[in-house]
Design an enzyme around this catalytic site. Structure first.
Site, PDB file in Angstrom:
ATOM      1  N   ARG A   1      -1.322  -0.592  -7.553  1.00 50.96           N
ATOM      2  CA  ARG A   1      -1.218   0.322  -8.701  1.00 50.96           C
ATOM      3  C   ARG A   1       0.248   0.485  -9.091  1.00 50.96           C
ATOM      4  O   ARG A   1       1.136   0.334  -8.253  1.00 50.96           O
ATOM      5  CB  ARG A   1      -1.766   1.711  -8.328  1.00 50.96           C
TER       6      ARG A   1
ATOM      7  N   GLY B   1       0.835  -1.212   0.000  1.00 51.94           N
ATOM      8  CA  GLY B   1       0.000   0.000   0.000  1.00 51.94           C
ATOM      9  C   GLY B   1       0.863   1.253   0.000  1.00 51.94           C
ATOM     10  O   GLY B   1       0.510   2.284   0.587  1.00 51.94           O
TER      11      GLY B   1
ATOM     12  N   TYR C   1     -15.088  -2.388   8.688  1.00 51.95           N
ATOM     13  CA  TYR C   1     -13.713  -1.943   8.921  1.00 51.95           C
ATOM     14  C   TYR C   1     -13.260  -2.360  10.321  1.00 51.95           C
ATOM     15  O   TYR C   1     -12.178  -2.941  10.495  1.00 51.95           O
ATOM     16  CB  TYR C   1     -13.680  -0.416   8.782  1.00 51.95           C
TER      17      TYR C   1
HETATM   18  N1  SER Z   1      -8.869   7.233   9.451  1.00 47.91           N
HETATM   19  C1  SER Z   1      -9.525   5.967   9.496  1.00 47.91           C
HETATM   20  C2  SER Z   1     -10.881   6.046   8.912  1.00 47.91           C
HETATM   21  O1  SER Z   1     -11.496   7.068   9.070  1.00 47.91           O
HETATM   22  C3  SER Z   1      -9.629   5.464  10.906  1.00 47.91           C
HETATM   23  O2  SER Z   1      -8.705   4.489  11.119  1.00 47.91           O
HETATM   24  O3  SER Z   1     -11.361   5.107   8.361  1.00 47.91           O
END
Ligand code: SER
Length: 319
Positions: free
Chosen positions: A36, A8, A142
């Site tokens: 990429r 990344g 997430y």
């Molecule tokens: N900056 C990240 C997000 O907003 C948090 O880990 O997804």
């Protein structure tokens, strides 16, 4: 030394971590990689770059073996708002790639850095002075991938002796590369808009308090953690780290000290707001401070001055 691989590398953190690692350990020891290709004109004969899909075992093994990699900073991941939009893709990228990286780290005896997040917490977590060890029941995909990632890293460390280490990052603010698809992206966008238009429409409510950190502190935290004596580390894979906690209103007030005509208004994005409302307001990072002497250098005021100065220079039209 065995080389360091960054996945990344073209993302928000990678674009600053790679030059910092090249400065510290020498360009010949750092391999940058991303799904990429490097943008045209950014190739440099001294710098190593690999196009790498880290969900493909063969590709990962090939790069680690060919370059004699001894440490991986595994940054490839989808951020919170994008992950809510594409939960299946987020699971595939965030979890499949971490599993492969840990397997490769086990087979090739590599150390591994894993970036966890404030997103690893959820609405039942204490929101103020969020402890290092506490309830983690996130309600976003997430967050699910971050908690599972922390646990998987702990498992590989305990079961196979993999030297996996990680940080729970707050929102990261930087002038080099924009974030993409995060809940805390407003804290970067506000600076671009302030400089360009003196006006910003914020997707989070004015009193949404979240932890934040300026990128130079984040880069230093990663390197310091990976260089720490492993016998000092109890919480190897998920250290709370923070530098400031702010609301959009407070950040706007700080910007106004430099630009009195700056104006903020609000158009709430319900997805991002719901995510932010499920996250801590202020983490307790005393475990990082005591186990490997973490200390941020930028508070709200120092970060704001530096961001405005550096980003203004970057956005100035070429003469
Ligand atoms: N900056 C990240 C997000 O907003 C948090 O880990 O997804």
């Amino acid at each position: 030394m065995r080389k360091i691989l960054v996945t990344g590398a073209l993302g928000q953190i990678g674009q600053e971590l790679v030059p910092a690692l090249r400065d510290r350990y020498g360009a010949a020891n750092i391999v940058a990689s991303d799904i990429r290709s490097l943008p045209a004109g950014e190739e440099n004969a001294d710098d190593m770059f690999e196009v790498l899909d880290c969900t493909k075992a063969q590709q990962v093994e090939d790069v680690v073996d060919r370059h004699d990699i001894g440490c991986v900073y595994h940054l490839a991941a989808l951020l919170s708002a994008t992950a809510e939009d594409k939960p299946q893709a987020a699971w595939r990228l965030n979890m499949d790639s971490l599993y492969l990286m840990l397997e490769v780290a086990r087979q090739f005896d590599c150390a591994l850095f894993f970036p966890s997040s404030i997103g690893a917490f959820g609405p039942t977590t204490p929101r103020n002075e969020t402890p290092q060890d506490t309830i983690q029941r996130p309600t976003t995909m997430y967050g699910v991938t971050k908690v599972a990632g922390e646990l998987l890293c702990d498992y590989y460390a305990k079961r196979f002796g993999v030297d996996a280490r990680g940080l729970r990052f707050p929102g990261l603010i930087s002038y080099v590369a924009p974030p993409g698809g995060g809940t805390t992206d407003y804290s970067v966008e506000i600076f671009y808009q302030a400089i360009r238009d003196r006006r910003y429409t914020c997707p989070l409510k004015p009193d949404t308090r979240l932890d934040m950190m300026y990128m130079p502190d984040a880069i230093r935290a990663m390197i310091e953690l990976m260089e720490a004596d492993p016998s000092d580390l109890t919480h190897r894979n998920a250290f709370n780290v923070t530098a400031m906690n702010v609301t959009p209103e407070e950040l706007a007030t700080e910007i106004c000290k430099h630009m009195p005509d700056f104006v903020i208004d609000y158009d709430i994005d319900p997805v991002r707001q719901a995510i932010a409302d499920s996250w801590p307001r202020a983490m307790d990072d005393s475990a990082a401070r005591s186990e490997w002497h973490w200390a941020p250098r930028y508070d709200l005021s120092a970060m704001t001055s530096d961001m405005l100065e550096k980003l203004s220079a970057k956005l100035k039209p070429a003469k």
